[in-house]
Design a protein around this motif. Structure first.
Motif, PDB file in Angstrom:
ATOM      1  N   GLU A   1       2.681  -8.543  10.804  1.00 32.50           N
ATOM      2  CA  GLU A   1       2.531  -7.923   9.494  1.00 32.50           C
ATOM      3  C   GLU A   1       1.943  -6.533   9.644  1.00 32.50           C
ATOM      4  O   GLU A   1       1.208  -6.254  10.582  1.00 32.50           O
ATOM      5  N   LEU A   2       2.301  -5.693   8.718  1.00 28.18           N
ATOM      6  CA  LEU A   2       1.813  -4.319   8.727  1.00 28.18           C
ATOM      7  C   LEU A   2       0.521  -4.205   7.941  1.00 28.18           C
ATOM      8  O   LEU A   2       0.300  -4.943   6.978  1.00 28.18           O
TER       9      LEU A   2
ATOM     10  N   LYS B   1      -1.854  -2.049   5.287  1.00 28.54           N
ATOM     11  CA  LYS B   1      -1.466  -1.373   4.040  1.00 28.54           C
ATOM     12  C   LYS B   1      -0.955   0.046   4.322  1.00 28.54           C
ATOM     13  O   LYS B   1       0.071   0.467   3.792  1.00 28.54           O
TER      14      LYS B   1
ATOM     15  N   GLU C   1       0.264   1.239   7.193  1.00 28.20           N
ATOM     16  CA  GLU C   1       1.528   1.173   7.933  1.00 28.20           C
ATOM     17  C   GLU C   1       2.683   0.832   7.000  1.00 28.20           C
ATOM     18  O   GLU C   1       3.762   1.419   7.093  1.00 28.20           O
ATOM     19  N   GLU C   2       2.435  -0.098   6.096  1.00 31.15           N
ATOM     20  CA  GLU C   2       3.491  -0.479   5.156  1.00 31.15           C
ATOM     21  C   GLU C   2       3.863   0.679   4.238  1.00 31.15           C
ATOM     22  O   GLU C   2       5.041   0.892   3.938  1.00 31.15           O
ATOM     23  N   GLN C   3       2.881   1.460   3.824  1.00 35.25           N
ATOM     24  CA  GLN C   3       3.152   2.626   2.977  1.00 35.25           C
ATOM     25  C   GLN C   3       4.059   3.619   3.712  1.00 35.25           C
ATOM     26  O   GLN C   3       5.020   4.138   3.135  1.00 35.25           O
TER      27      GLN C   3
ATOM     28  N   GLN D   1       7.572   2.121   3.972  1.00 38.60           N
ATOM     29  CA  GLN D   1       8.295   2.223   2.696  1.00 38.60           C
ATOM     30  C   GLN D   1       8.969   3.587   2.585  1.00 38.60           C
ATOM     31  O   GLN D   1      10.128   3.690   2.156  1.00 38.60           O
TER      32      GLN D   1
ATOM     33  N   LYS E   1      14.307  -3.099   5.807  1.00 33.66           N
ATOM     34  CA  LYS E   1      13.377  -3.556   4.779  1.00 33.66           C
ATOM     35  C   LYS E   1      13.652  -5.025   4.458  1.00 33.66           C
ATOM     36  O   LYS E   1      12.733  -5.810   4.247  1.00 33.66           O
TER      37      LYS E   1
ATOM     38  N   TYR F   1      12.113  -7.259   7.105  1.00 37.47           N
ATOM     39  CA  TYR F   1      10.659  -7.333   6.947  1.00 37.47           C
ATOM     40  C   TYR F   1      10.304  -8.204   5.746  1.00 37.47           C
ATOM     41  O   TYR F   1       9.367  -8.991   5.792  1.00 37.47           O
ATOM     42  N   LYS F   2      11.076  -8.076   4.683  1.00 39.37           N
ATOM     43  CA  LYS F   2      10.847  -8.900   3.489  1.00 39.37           C
ATOM     44  C   LYS F   2      10.974 -10.384   3.849  1.00 39.37           C
ATOM     45  O   LYS F   2      10.164 -11.212   3.422  1.00 39.37           O
TER      46      LYS F   2
END
Length: 122
Positions: free
Chosen positions: A6-7, A9, A11-13, A16, A73, A76-77
């Protein structure tokens, strides 16, 4: 590919933005972020961490690097949803759906859409 993690916050931003851009230089990612914008070095460091984790790759243009996603994406989802389902709902989609229904996270239109999906997949 090794098992993805999991990334964070931050990293996820960044991911995205890369997914939206379909790749780009650090300056491109920063331009897409909302204010207050992080420092160039911060975004550059996060992109290198993402590369080490296997989420992004880069192509070099002299001293500049153009980063692009190595994982979609959608993939990852699936990873995150699978972990959520396993860790919090005992691998029960019914339990997860019930949770969202009980928490009133869905409106009537969303419930209608879900019913249409259920009926379509029978």
């Amino acid at each position: 590919m090794d098992e993805l993690k999991e990334l964070t916050k931050a990293e996820e931003q960044i991911m995205q933005e890369l997914w939206e851009l379909r790749g780009g230089f650090v300056k491109d990612v920063i331009a897409n972020l909302s204010d207050p914008k992080p420092a160039y070095n911060t975004v550059s460091t996060i992109l290198r961490i993402l590369e080490n984790k296997g989420f992004v790759a880069h192509e070099s243009f002299g001293k500049s690097h153009r980063y692009f996603p190595k994982i979609s994406k959608e993939d990852y989802k699936k990873l995150i949803t699978g972990k959520l389902l396993h860790n919090y709902f005992g691998n029960s989609a019914t339990s997860m759906l019930s949770f969202f229904l009980e928490e009133k996270k869905m409106d009537v239109n969303e419930l209608d859409e879900i019913m249409q999906i259920i009926n379509k997949n029978r």
